[in-house]
Design an enzyme around this catalytic site. Structure first.
Site, PDB file in Angstrom:
ATOM      1  N   HIS A  18      -5.043 -27.862  22.654  1.00  0.00           N
ATOM      2  CA  HIS A  18      -4.055 -26.689  23.291  1.00  0.00           C
ATOM      3  C   HIS A  18      -3.715 -27.473  24.738  1.00  0.00           C
ATOM      4  O   HIS A  18      -2.786 -26.680  25.130  1.00  0.00           O
ATOM      5  CB  HIS A  18      -4.728 -25.519  23.163  1.00  0.00           C
ATOM      6  CG  HIS A  18      -5.567 -25.105  23.941  1.00  0.00           C
ATOM      7  ND1 HIS A  18      -6.944 -24.860  23.386  1.00  0.00           N
ATOM      8  CD2 HIS A  18      -5.962 -24.830  25.320  1.00  0.00           C
ATOM      9  CE1 HIS A  18      -7.898 -24.624  24.467  1.00  0.00           C
ATOM     10  NE2 HIS A  18      -7.210 -24.446  25.563  1.00  0.00           N
ATOM     11  N   SER A  49     -10.654 -25.321  30.015  1.00  0.00           N
ATOM     12  CA  SER A  49     -10.071 -25.865  28.711  1.00  0.00           C
ATOM     13  C   SER A  49     -10.265 -27.387  28.492  1.00  0.00           C
ATOM     14  O   SER A  49      -9.252 -28.065  29.515  1.00  0.00           O
ATOM     15  CB  SER A  49      -8.947 -25.266  28.318  1.00  0.00           C
ATOM     16  OG  SER A  49      -8.861 -23.813  27.944  1.00  0.00           O
TER      17      SER A  49
END
Length: 321
Positions: free
Chosen positions: A150, A277
């Site tokens: 992502h 992330s």
């Protein structure tokens, strides 16, 4: 854009995906048949016997923002107030965002110009709609960094023009606030897999950034490997990255024993926050550092990352080459 199979290893244009999603189940949870990919550590400091990093001189309290940043030739762009790239696909917290559980155990890293800290990179991400975000990545070779899927490809944002491959990512190895000890490199060359780009399946949420330079030869990189369930749950996990809830562009580290695993995920009660992330989840074996997962998600009691199983390992090895 052409989609290629794992075996083809051919890219088209600036971005490519591997047709991952139909690998055989017998690849999951078993040790890799070949030795793990080795890291390049240069001037690495020895790790501790308990499988965590040696951290003398680093601050370990929650209120620890007084670290001195040394003057450097390179200065980072301002990014205070930018949001975690995970919010682009999953919405604002607490929806699947990385989480601090109880007391904040993260430790700020101040000597980011030495290995292994310089392997971890602060990311400034520009999406297709020109919105900007932050994330983390880490070197696995001279010109290849691993991160979450992502980070490089946004799914289901609900914002017109935002979904799909991001436009570019500015990579800043070993960043320490405004200081960039190794400068920065911008890339528009990314990798991921169809399980993420087509389906948005969190079990396949991993990707890579390919640099136009061999900066990794200077910073070094982490090794990576496929390990059994038993090996992983007996291991201590280490995570270092660039959380958005701390002073802009500062690197933070935490470690704790792996809590559990399944066929595609690794779970751990290691404190993280949005902006991390794409961080490496790595173990230390005989003083060498090997990634076992790519950090991507939060949870009520544990955070989690995409497990490096055989098919993931194969893609990483191809992207590294």
């Amino acid at each position: 854009m052409a989609i290629h199979t794992e075996e083809a290893g051919v890219r088209s244009g600036h971005t490519s995906v591997s047709n991952l999603g139909e690998e055989s189940a017998d690849a999951v949870g078993k040790p890799v048949s070949a030795p793990p990919s080795e890291g390049k550590d240069g001037d690495a400091k020895p790790a501790r016997a308990d499988g965590t990093e040696t951290l003398e001189g680093h601050r370990h309290s929650v209120n620890k923002f007084a670290e001195t940043v040394q003057a450097a030739q390179f200065v980072a762009p301002p990014d205070r107030g930018l949001r975690d790239i995970g919010e682009a696909s999953f919405g604002t917290p607490p929806s699947r965002q990385e989480t601090v559980h109880g007391p904040d155990d993260r430790i700020q890293i101040s000597n980011t110009n030495v290995y292994p800290w310089r392997v971890h990179c602060s990311l400034l991400i520009t999406a297709a709609d020109n919105s900007t975000w932050i994330g983390t990545a880490w070197f696995i070779g001279p010109h290849t960094l691993m991160t979450a899927g992502h980070v490089v490809h946004i799914k289901n944002s609900g914002v017109p023009g935002r979904d799909g491959w991001v436009k570019r990512i500015q990579v800043m190895p070993g960043r320490n606030g405004a200081s960039l000890p190794y400068g920065s490199v911008t890339s528009s060359n990314f990798r991921s897999v169809t399980g993420w780009t087509n389906s948005g399946d969190e079990n396949y949420d991993y990707g890579a950034i390919i640099l136009p330079t061999d900066l990794g030869n200077t910073t070094g990189w982490l090794g990576f490997g496929v390990y059994s369930d038993a090996d992983l749950v007996a291991s201590t996990g280490n995570i270092s990255g660039y959380p958005g809830d701390k002073p802009s562009g500062t690197q933070w580290y935490d470690s704790r024993k792996i809590a559990s695993v399944n066929s595609r995920k690794v779970y751990y009660d290691i404190d993280t926050a949005g902006g991390q992330s794409g961080s490496a989840v790595y173990r230390i074996v005989n003083g060498a550092r090997y990634a076992v997962a790519i950090h991507a998600y939060g949870g009520a009691t544990t955070n989690s990352g995409t497990r490096i199983v055989q098919a993931v390992y194969n893609n990483m090895a191809a992207w590294k080459a």
